[in-house]
Structure formats: C-alpha cells, structure tokens
Scaffold this active site. Sequence first.
Site, PDB file in Angstrom:
ATOM      1  N   GLN A   1       9.216  66.509  56.981  1.00 51.88           N
ATOM      2  CA  GLN A   1       9.490  66.726  55.598  1.00 51.88           C
ATOM      3  C   GLN A   1       9.186  67.958  55.041  1.00 51.88           C
ATOM      4  O   GLN A   1       8.095  68.557  55.779  1.00 51.88           O
ATOM      5  CB  GLN A   1       8.883  65.652  54.823  1.00 51.88           C
ATOM      6  N   HIS A   2       9.443  68.581  53.989  1.00 53.05           N
ATOM      7  CA  HIS A   2       8.823  69.760  53.180  1.00 53.05           C
ATOM      8  C   HIS A   2       9.289  71.157  53.598  1.00 53.05           C
ATOM      9  O   HIS A   2       9.285  72.157  53.058  1.00 53.05           O
ATOM     10  CB  HIS A   2       7.393  69.527  52.928  1.00 53.05           C
TER      11      HIS A   2
ATOM     12  N   ASP B   1      11.282  62.167  58.037  1.00 49.76           N
ATOM     13  CA  ASP B   1      10.466  61.461  59.119  1.00 49.76           C
ATOM     14  C   ASP B   1      10.040  60.259  58.537  1.00 49.76           C
ATOM     15  O   ASP B   1      10.246  59.120  59.429  1.00 49.76           O
ATOM     16  CB  ASP B   1       9.690  62.432  60.022  1.00 49.76           C
TER      17      ASP B   1
END
Length: 476
Positions: free
Chosen positions: A78-79, A231
């Site tokens: 992520q991110h 994820d």
Amino acid sequence: MAQQRVVIGVDSSTQSTKAVAVDIDTGAVLGLGRAAHTVSEDGGRESDPERWWEALEEAVVRTGCAERAGAVSVAGQQHGLVTLDAAGAPIRPALLWNDVRSAPQAAELRDTVGAADLARRTGSVPTAAFTAAKWAWLRANEPAAADRVAAVRLPHDFLTERLTGEAVTDRGDASGTGWWGPDGYDRDILARIGLDPGLLPQVLPAGARAGTVRPGTPLRQGALVATGTGDNMAAALGLGLLPGQPVLSLGTSGTVYAVGRTRPADPSGTVAGFADALGDWLPLACTLNCTLAVDRFAALLGRGREEVEDGGTAVVLPYLDGERTPDLPTASGLVHGLRHDTTPGQLLQAAYDGAAHALLAALDGVLRAGGEDPAGDEPLLLIGGGAQGRAWRQTVLRLSGRAVQVPAAQELVALGAAAQAAVLLTGERADAVARRWRTAEGPVLEPVDRDDDALERIGDTLRRAGALQGAPATAR
C-alpha cells in the site's frame, strides 16, 4: 475429464514478489514463484518500479503455470508513490510506505484541513506513510520531477497497467492514499497538495475486470485481469474474513485489522479507515517496525531470533525506522530499565513485546471502528512471516489474552489476489472463493492470562519518552 482451471495471484510486497498458481475448483496450490526486490536505505526508502515488473515476470514463470492461467490479479504494498512520464516510464524510484521523509507534509495536511475532517472525508488521518503526503513531499523537494509527471499510480496499479494497458485501481488500495473517500477522489485535498485528478487511475467496482493480458508478457495473451488491490485487503480476501474476525499480520510492518460493516473515521489517527476490496471496510492499525526490527535486535545481541527468555523488567521500543503507531516518524529505538541481572534473552523478548504492544493496544479500537464487538471470542488470526516463529506466537498469545489461530495456508496476499482472479471465471465473491478453499484453517492456541504488567511497563515508558522520541506520545 474436465480441464483444470487455473488462476495466478501476485503479491508485490516491499522485499519481493510472490506468485501462486491455484486450481480454482479445489484451491490446491499448483506452483509458487518468487523474485527479490531492492529497497534503498540511504535516507529514504525507495524502489525501482521496473524491478517490480521484472520480478512479476520472473515469479509468474516460476509457478510453471503462466501460460495455463485463465485469469490473474495483482496485490501490492500500500501507499507507494509511483510517478510516470507520458510514455509510462517511471520518472524516479517509487517512494515506499515506510519512507518517513514526508512526515512534515503529513503534519501540514493535518494542520490545514483538521484531523477530524480528514477522518470524516477519507476515513483516515494521514501519516508519513500515506501517498498524499508523499506527493506533497515530491512537490516540495523535487519540483522539476513533479512537473514532468503524467500519471500517478500505486504499486499494484502500475503493475496492472503494465499487464493490461488500462489505468485502473480499486477502492481498497485507493483508500490508503489520503485523497479518496466513498464519494470518490477528494478534489479539495488534491488541490491542497497540487495534484491534478486527471493523473489518477479510474476506481473500478469490486469484482470488475481491469482488462486482459497484453502480448509480450509470460502470461497467456487475452487472459483476464482483475482489478487487484492493496496487500492488506488481499490478505483479508485470502482468509475469507467475516466481519469481526481480527487479524494480526507480522511482516516488515505489523498490522492488525478486521472487516467491519460500518465506515471507520478515527480522528485520533490510531485506526486507519480503509475500504476492503469488496463492499465493506477494513479498519487497520499499522506499525513500521516489526519482524525486521526484532531480527536486528537479535543480531545486535548475538542471539538467534527464537533465543528469548522469560522474566526481566526491561522495555524495548524498537522504533528503528521511526514509527507510525504511535505517530512518531523521527523516533529511534529505545531501551529502558536495564539491570545487572538483565539477560540478552530477556532483552530480546522485550523487543518482541515492544513491537507487538501498539497493535494489540489498538485491537479494540479497530473492532469498534468497524462496528464490531471488541469483547467477542473470535480467535486472533496470526499471519505473515513472523507467524511461523514460536517466539512471535507466544508473545502475541501472552500480550493479547485471546486464543490465537495460525492459518496453515501460506502466501495469503497472493491467495487473495488469486481469489479475485477466480471471480472473473466463476462469478462468486472473492471471500466466498477463499472460504471454499479453506485457507483460514489451522491450529488454535488456547488463551492464557494477559500479561498486563508488561503492557503497563511499555505504555508507561512510551508516555514518558515523548521528548526523547521527538513528539508528545500518547499510549493506552
């Protein structure tokens, strides 16, 4: 005899790519492939997205089923901020979730918009991990690079687009950016950080098809490609989670989460109000320092990772990369309470305790944020690489006071992506596919009395360590 139906799920994580080939009808894993990534350690945390693509190609080939798969889906860390030029090539290495250089930009966003308003609009109060803060950092520190950007993607978006040619994402991963809410992209927040919404991918509904595999990849041309997701959302799918079942994941980061039926909005920022990859929510708390930080303490002490000892009163806050929960991006590791009789094994156990503390302290809040009862008796599902270690299992058991179940299935993120891919061929819900595959089954460790003394020692140390850690700290 009916022809075997095969799908491939991909997990593009911080350290590596894993791909699993799965028989849709039985859930049997037919092949597993891996390929490593490289993460910079000089100041920030960055990776070359082109290496992710190479690793995906290597991993799917190593499953032995690349040309047989009827559908594929990609889950990713992520991110991360991936910036592309007009030709679709990365302008610079991707800024990863655990790059804390963007902490000042996260703080500025919280100050100018307000934590409560951000939580209401996007579900979360952004920290340095969130993509919005990373874009603001890029604009402030590398304006020439930012001016060249023709597309902004998350890691899984980048890989899905390489497979299909389509600029798409899903609600789960989009909810970790800090610029998306239930009504779509938040144009006010995007304007504040100077990001044109036209640079962002389309958010597809759950179960949608992103496209088909283009020629020139190891996968069969024309194979279906699902939207993919982040994820943590994929791991929830891979477990077939029902609302209220709590999960603790032990990897490079540590996370605790549960599927919730109500939308989270925690103005304190402890609980991130993510969407799941279906139609519900995934309240989550995350630490930056988990298995790698504890392994580093073991190396410093000259001990194997399982060579822990009971007893002792030392406290270790293993914040070797700053910390996200609590929000202390400039923090460093701290050891407190050493005595002449403190042993290396006791100090290593204290590092395990310090890593697990914040997540377990946030567990009740995670469940409440999703509208679930924190007093429920569901076992805590323990997943991730650390879940295979005896010391990690015993630490979580002792500090949680809950029964702990360790699913026997491995690579749950990739399995969740595989379940997403299966949906395109069967029409089922992805979580129902995973329950049919029985991925969450595994041994259950019976609960023990919670070690409240250890939890109080850690909480007290954290409360008094704010000045040393660079910010006022709050702890339960």
